[in-house]
Design a protein around this motif. Structure first.
Motif, PDB file in Angstrom:
ATOM      1  N   ARG A   1      19.787 -35.987   8.032  1.00 38.55           N
ATOM      2  CA  ARG A   1      19.221 -36.519   9.264  1.00 38.55           C
ATOM      3  C   ARG A   1      17.844 -35.944   9.497  1.00 38.55           C
ATOM      4  NH1 ARG A   1      19.804 -34.719  14.881  1.00 38.55           N
ATOM      5  NH2 ARG A   1      20.676 -32.899  13.927  1.00 38.55           N
TER       6      ARG A   1
ATOM      7  N   GLY B   1      24.998 -34.450  11.589  1.00 37.39           N
ATOM      8  CA  GLY B   1      23.837 -33.823  12.220  1.00 37.39           C
ATOM      9  C   GLY B   1      24.241 -32.674  13.129  1.00 37.39           C
TER      10      GLY B   1
ATOM     11  N   ALA C   1      21.701 -32.670   5.721  1.00 32.06           N
ATOM     12  CA  ALA C   1      22.985 -33.091   6.291  1.00 32.06           C
ATOM     13  C   ALA C   1      23.889 -33.843   5.323  1.00 32.06           C
ATOM     14  CB  ALA C   1      22.745 -33.950   7.531  1.00 32.06           C
TER      15      ALA C   1
ATOM     16  N   ASP D   1      23.419 -28.689  12.627  1.00 32.17           N
ATOM     17  CA  ASP D   1      22.773 -27.893  13.677  1.00 32.17           C
ATOM     18  C   ASP D   1      23.572 -26.625  13.961  1.00 32.17           C
ATOM     19  OD1 ASP D   1      20.744 -29.733  13.915  1.00 32.17           O
ATOM     20  OD2 ASP D   1      21.576 -30.698  15.707  1.00 32.17           O
TER      21      ASP D   1
END
Length: 87
Positions: A11, A46, A28, A50
């Motif tokens: 992503r 995503g 990702a 993160d």
């Protein structure tokens, strides 16, 4: 914790400097078969990436961190050696 190579997300690629000799590149992922093999949804890749980066930062910068996220949970994990530079 699983290897983020198959779970990481394309992503938005990120680059995190670890020390003068190493740069970690993460993404990702995109291959649905890899996500199926790991039993995780590619739709959340995503958010998973993160959180994975937050976990790495905690391991690199804190002594025996505990981490409680949606995807990853650790208790007082040891991690050594620490990077020379702070991410």
């Amino acid at each position: 914790m699983r290897d983020g190579g198959a779970e990481g997300a394309l992503r938005r690629p990120r680059w995190i400097g670890v020390d003068p000799l190493l740069v970690l590149g993460v993404g990702a992922g995109w291959m649905e078969e890899e996500f199926e093999m790991l039993g995780v949804s590619p739709r959340r890749r995503g958010a998973r990436l993160d959180e994975y980066i937050q976990l790495y930062r905690a391991l690199w910068t804190e002594d025996n961190p505990s981490f409680r996220g949606k995807f990853w949970q650790i208790d007082e994990a040891g991690f050594a050696p620490k990077p020379l530079q702070k991410p």
